[in-house]
Scaffold this active site. Structure first.
Site: not given
Ligand code: SAH
Length: 215
Positions: A32, A58-60
């Protein structure tokens, strides 16, 4: 890759209820850190959404894992993602599916994600720039469709492009504080719908692009 930090995140996802080992393995396999920039790389393995370019996020990780788990992606499936953003969710899907089609309205985000995935040797993702609320008619039908921006209402074009037996995962809600992820399954007897969890996504923006971001 910062393996201890990755392992801490995977353990946290597991204890938060993510049980699908294929999903956890995909999270473990995709670094990530590569999808965020500057000082945010230090927080890449935190279970939190982080900013990317053009005011997007950027999503959790827990939201990525939960939505991916709910999608139930099989290794022979064709998957459509709306909202490429950093390319992180597309990279996760690429580990699970045969082929991933991903649509982003900001061309620079799409190009950067494409470059990064090739660098990471992920070759089964196809990129398109445009309004993803219209889907990708030329490649339909899709076994699975995931929307990673919040729609004001259920996007009918995406439902139309779903194969029989297909699953659509989409955050829905006008009010950012009242969005929920919906799962829609297309069956012979019509659509089955249920809601999965509350979320907070950037909006799915339909129609023309602002001048900024064309490039
Ligand atoms: N899946 C991404 C999350 C990105 S945030 C990731 O893993 O990083 C949502 C993204 O959806 C943003 O990049 C935004 O530009 C994009 N988006 C919003 N409306 C869109 C639309 N109508 N068509 C395509 N992309 C859209």
């Amino acid at each position: 890759m910062n393996v201890p930090a990755m392992q801490r995140l995977v353990a946290e996802l597991r204890s938060s209820g993510i049980a699908d080992e294929r999903v956890l393995a995909a999270i473990a396999a995709v670094d990530r850190e590569r999808f965020v920039s500057g000082t945010f790389t230090e927080r890449a393995w935190d279970n939190t959404a982080l900013p990317i370019a053009f005011g997007q996020t950027i999503s959790q990780p827990l939201v990525v894992a939960s939505m991916t788990e709910a999608l139930k992606v099989g290794s022979r499936m064709k998957v459509l993602e709306i909202g490429t953003g950093s390319g992180y969710q597309a990279a996760i899907l690429a580990k699970l599916a045969r082929r991933v089609y991903t649509v982003e309205r900001y061309k620079p985000l799409s190009k950067e994600a494409e470059r990064l995935l090739l660098e990471l040797r992920i070759h089964n993702v196809v990129f398109d720039v445009g309004d993803g609320s219209k889907g990708w008619a030329g490649q339909a039908p899709f076994d699975r469709i995931i929307v990673t921006a919040a729609a004001e209402e259920r996007p009918q074009a995406l439902i139309d492009q779903l194969a029989l037996g297909g699953v659509l995962i989409v955050p829905v809600g006008r009010d950012p504080t009242a969005q929920v992820v919906e799962r829609i399954v297309k069956t012979e007897n019509g659509l089955q719908r249920d809601t999965l969890m509350p979320v907070r996504f950037v909006p799915l923006v339909t129609g023309a692009l602002p001048v900024l971001g064309q490039g």
